[in-house]
Design an enzyme around this catalytic site. Sequence first.
Site, PDB file in Angstrom:
ATOM      1  N   HIS A  82      28.349   5.011  -5.225  1.00 10.51           N
ATOM      2  CA  HIS A  82      29.703   4.853  -5.758  1.00 10.51           C
ATOM      3  C   HIS A  82      29.686   4.573  -7.259  1.00 10.51           C
ATOM      4  O   HIS A  82      28.873   3.789  -7.737  1.00 10.51           O
ATOM      5  CB  HIS A  82      30.416   3.701  -5.031  1.00 10.51           C
ATOM      6  CG  HIS A  82      31.902   3.785  -5.111  1.00 10.51           C
ATOM      7  ND1 HIS A  82      32.598   3.506  -6.267  1.00 10.51           N
ATOM      8  CD2 HIS A  82      32.832   4.124  -4.183  1.00 10.51           C
ATOM      9  CE1 HIS A  82      33.890   3.663  -6.049  1.00 10.51           C
ATOM     10  NE2 HIS A  82      34.067   4.041  -4.800  1.00 10.51           N
ATOM     11  N   PRO A 169      24.617  -8.874 -20.083  1.00  8.84           N
ATOM     12  CA  PRO A 169      23.243  -8.434 -19.810  1.00  8.84           C
ATOM     13  C   PRO A 169      22.924  -8.141 -18.347  1.00  8.84           C
ATOM     14  O   PRO A 169      22.040  -7.321 -18.054  1.00  8.84           O
ATOM     15  CB  PRO A 169      22.392  -9.583 -20.346  1.00  8.84           C
ATOM     16  CG  PRO A 169      23.313 -10.735 -20.509  1.00  8.84           C
ATOM     17  CD  PRO A 169      24.650 -10.152 -20.797  1.00  8.84           C
ATOM     18  N   GLY A 172      27.399  -6.482 -16.549  1.00  4.16           N
ATOM     19  CA  GLY A 172      28.081  -5.293 -17.041  1.00  4.16           C
ATOM     20  C   GLY A 172      29.478  -5.575 -17.541  1.00  4.16           C
ATOM     21  O   GLY A 172      29.694  -6.450 -18.379  1.00  4.16           O
TER      22      GLY A 172
END
Length: 298
Positions: A82, A169, A172
């Site tokens: 996905h 980091p 996201g």
Amino acid sequence: MTKLVECVPNFSEGRRPEVIEAIAEEIRKVSQVKLLDVKSDPSHNRVVMTFVGEPQAVKQAAFNSCKTATELIDMERHHGEHPRIGATDVIPFIPVKNISMEECVRMADELAQEIAAKLDIPTFLYEEAAKIPTRKSLPEIRKGQYEGLKCEIDKPERRPDYGPARMHPTAGATVVGARQFLIAYNINLDTSDVHIAKKIANCIREAKGGYKYVRAMGVLVQIGDRDIAQVTINMVNYQGTPLFRVFETVKSEAARYGVNVIGSEIIGLTPLKALLDVAEFYLRLDGFDRKMVLEDNL
């Protein structure tokens, strides 16, 4: 009168039960909120949670679950079928009872600011909460997915609405918004040829000239010990384009390639009317009215 809002966050984890449970527990712990459904998919490596409650409580549960997902999910190691851009990929608010879309938009804006300020995660606003017209579309924001956005987030056209112009980091980025009911609907084909699923998806998706309110793509998923080509669909307005019309088109297009539909599934919860429309179509009911449903009269 009690206000009710629904929240359906999608998290980028569908394979580790302990992580899914930890996120779900953050929702359960908030009073005036009820967790209705937890639907995980190992192939998509994604879990969809559905909860309802009083607006401020729902917003708090959404933040708490996002915070836990940030701590437990590392997007640098995430792989799945996905599309996704973050550990908490998307958080939509849906008006249910005695609450307006405008109020849900304010909730989305407030939550996006809170996630950016407290978790240092870049946040984007979509659908009815979008500040930039092109960002009403979730696929537009997720273009290039996590890896692509990571390289382009500092470009003017891709900068977030709130937070740093860089990816967290490990977590996201996150998309927050307000929208009407959406039905996440998957149709499985009796083939492992994902190219067939992609061709069929292009036939029905609005962006390619298909049905209005339909977003679709073809993916390869594992069901049991089989690789299955799947047409995965978001029905963003089930009244504008009903489920049965999409199903019949997918079945017809699959037959062109000598392929059968072997099943379908709804992810999360769905409005009763969407299923009644299907029953009315396939049973060829004349003069059917929702008042004829027993449960609606109890």
